[in-house]
Design a protein around this motif. Sequence first.
Motif, short mmCIF file in Angstrom:
data_model
loop_
_atom_site.label_atom_id
_atom_site.label_comp_id
_atom_site.label_asym_id
_atom_site.label_seq_id
_atom_site.Cartn_x
_atom_site.Cartn_y
_atom_site.Cartn_z
N ILE A 42 0.83 -1.21 0.00
CA ILE A 42 0.00 0.00 0.00
C ILE A 42 0.86 1.25 0.00
N VAL A 93 -0.69 7.41 4.17
CA VAL A 93 -0.37 6.03 4.59
C VAL A 93 1.05 5.98 5.16
N GLN A 95 4.19 3.36 7.33
CA GLN A 95 4.66 2.00 7.63
C GLN A 95 3.88 1.43 8.82
N ALA A 124 0.58 0.22 7.65
CA ALA A 124 0.75 -1.02 6.87
C ALA A 124 0.98 -2.21 7.81
N TYR A 184 4.61 -1.70 2.67
CA TYR A 184 4.41 -0.26 2.43
C TYR A 184 5.54 0.30 1.57
#
Length: 213
Positions: free
Chosen positions: A177, A182, A184, A187, A194
Amino acid sequence: MSEILQQITTAVMQGKKDEIAQIAQQAIDEGSGAEDILYKGLMPGMDYVSVEFKAGRVFVPEVMRSARAMLNVMEVIKPLMVEKGISMVGKVLLGTVKGDLHDIGKNLVGMMCEGAGFEVRNLGINVEPEKFVEAVKEFEPDIVGMSALLTTTMRSMGDTVKALEEAGVRDRVQIMIGGAPVSQAFADKIGVAYAPDAAAAADKAKELIANSR
Ligand code: B1M
């Protein structure tokens, strides 16, 4: 390396998207194979662009131009690759998650992954979890890539992972992703990989493939 392949590398580095197809055709006419054009011409050029992008020495428009140059040649050599049965590095399924209409970064990720030798299927924007599930069954990707630009749509990433689990296909794929909100940590929370930017995404995709084989 042959001079013509070097010219292809340079044309990718410089984003010469119009001239490059002609150079690639000349390479083919002079006897270069599709594999050499891909691995010795195009990829070194994209690798260079990727390093420069990560270092902040080139920016999104230049990367887009280089990626477009690369894709223009891919169109020329794809039929030759199919003919010779040359396989791509792996398959990536990409989409911007449900509720989210941003696609510039995601498309850049797609281009960089194609530049790294992946076959990419791009599902577009506002992709429902069920659409990801259907596409995983049909396209059989190695990697599912999801993008989100809104804090509110990050949730759809978790929903999509859950939908893949419920459909029994989660174990068939690696998931990656990315997108501005977003991280780490997020994720890790939903149990996926990530990448912070498009160049890192192509590197991460290669790493995921290497670790899965
Ligand atoms: Co919107 N928008 N937008 N927008 N938009 C942002 C994201 C925002 C930060 C602007 C702001 O308020 N400062 C904000 C989000 C706030 C938040 O939630 N955190 C926002 C908002 C609020 C909205 C709307 C709600 C506005 C409104 O209507 N009130 C609305 C939402 C629509 C929806 O999605 N449902 C909206 C709409 C739009 C447009 C349609 C007008 C347009 C999108 C057009 C399009 O994409 N075709 C738009 C745009 C252009 C932006 C900004 C200005 C630019 C985004 C962009 O393309 N960046 C953005 C503000 C900003 O970022 N400065 C903003 C360039 C792109 C190359 O970077 O997408 O980050 P990025 O991708 C990077 C990395 O993130 C990473 O790699 C890429 C390249 O290095 N990456 C991945 C991305 N996906 C990845 C996937 C990976 C790995 C890495 O693995 C699979």
